[in-house]
Structure formats: structure tokens, C-alpha cells
Design a protein around this motif. Structure first.
Motif, PDB file in Angstrom:
ATOM      1  N   HIS A   8       0.859  -1.137  -0.066  1.00 47.36           N
ATOM      2  CA  HIS A   8      -0.035   0.018   0.085  1.00 47.36           C
ATOM      3  C   HIS A   8       0.884   1.320   0.101  1.00 47.36           C
ATOM      4  N   ASP A  47       1.866   5.136   1.068  1.00 48.22           N
ATOM      5  CA  ASP A  47       1.817   5.988   2.002  1.00 48.22           C
ATOM      6  C   ASP A  47       2.637   7.226   1.871  1.00 48.22           C
ATOM      7  N   LYS A  62      -2.220   1.046  -4.126  1.00 42.92           N
ATOM      8  CA  LYS A  62      -1.871  -0.269  -3.604  1.00 42.92           C
ATOM      9  C   LYS A  62      -1.410  -1.104  -5.195  1.00 42.92           C
ATOM     10  N   THR A 117       8.057  -5.926   6.275  1.00 42.35           N
ATOM     11  CA  THR A 117       7.600  -5.067   7.382  1.00 42.35           C
ATOM     12  C   THR A 117       8.823  -4.810   8.445  1.00 42.35           C
ATOM     13  N   ARG A 151       2.853  -0.338   4.610  1.00 40.62           N
ATOM     14  CA  ARG A 151       1.719  -1.416   4.998  1.00 40.62           C
ATOM     15  C   ARG A 151       1.677  -2.252   3.927  1.00 40.62           C
ATOM     16  N   THR A 160      -0.305  -6.124   3.023  1.00 42.66           N
ATOM     17  CA  THR A 160      -1.421  -7.195   3.364  1.00 42.66           C
ATOM     18  C   THR A 160      -1.442  -8.285   2.645  1.00 42.66           C
TER      19      THR A 160
END
Length: 100
Positions: A27, A29, A64, A83, A94, A96
């Protein structure tokens, strides 16, 4: 003794399926640098430099992008590694995982 032949054939059922695959999504940011995203894509996800750069641009523009599709264990492992790398550098990157 002669062996008897049977008209009934035995079948073995195997309920083995290919493991479910998971998309690893990175993602966008406002704090993680583009250079760091390219670094993560090349070191953790083993993307070649040109592909890593184009994925980074896609993440930046679309908020994303899917950076890989793996089995569950590999997807979680890559997510954790990336991460951890980001936290060590002070970035809130981030990532996922979701089923394909």
C-alpha cells in the motif's frame, strides 16, 4: 493356484488439492520513500530493477498493487520480512495478504 481376475477395479481417491494462493499487496503512504519501496521489491520479492520501479510507480499512483502471489506460508514470511525491514528504517510501510 491361479489368480482370479476381478471385474471390479479398485480406485484410490486422493483429495489432494493445490494449496490456496495469496496475493501480497503493498500500500502507498506519504512517508515511505520510493527508493525504499524499490529496495524492498528487489531484496524481499526478488523483482528485477525495471519491474520493481514500475511496481513502485503503480503503488504510488493506484494507492496499492499486488507485488506477488504465493502460498500462505511464503506470503506471510515475505510480508513479515518486508515489514521488519521497513520498521528498522523507520517507515510505516503497510503490506497485506489476501486470498487470490
Amino acid at each position: 493356484m491361479p489368480q482370479e481376475q476381478s471385474a471390479v477395479k479398485e480406485r484410490q481417491r486422493t483429495n489432494q488439492r493445490e494449496p490456496r494462493r495469496y496475493k501480497v499487496i503493498m500500500h502507498n503512504d506519504d512517508f515511505t520513500t520510493m527508493e525504499f519501496v524499490v529496495k524492498v521489491l528487489t531484496t524481499v520479492f526478488f523483482k528485477p530493477q525495471p519491474e520493481a520501479y514500475s511496481l513502485m510507480i503503480k503503488i504510488h499512483r493506484s494507492d496499492k498493487a499486488v507485488v506477488g502471489i504465493y502460498t500462505y506460508d511464503i506470503a506471510i514470511s515475505k510480508k513479515q520480512k518486508a515489514t521488519t525491514m521497513a520498521r528498522e528504517e523507520g517507515f510505516p510501510l503497510r503490506i497485506t495478504c489476501e486470498p487470490e
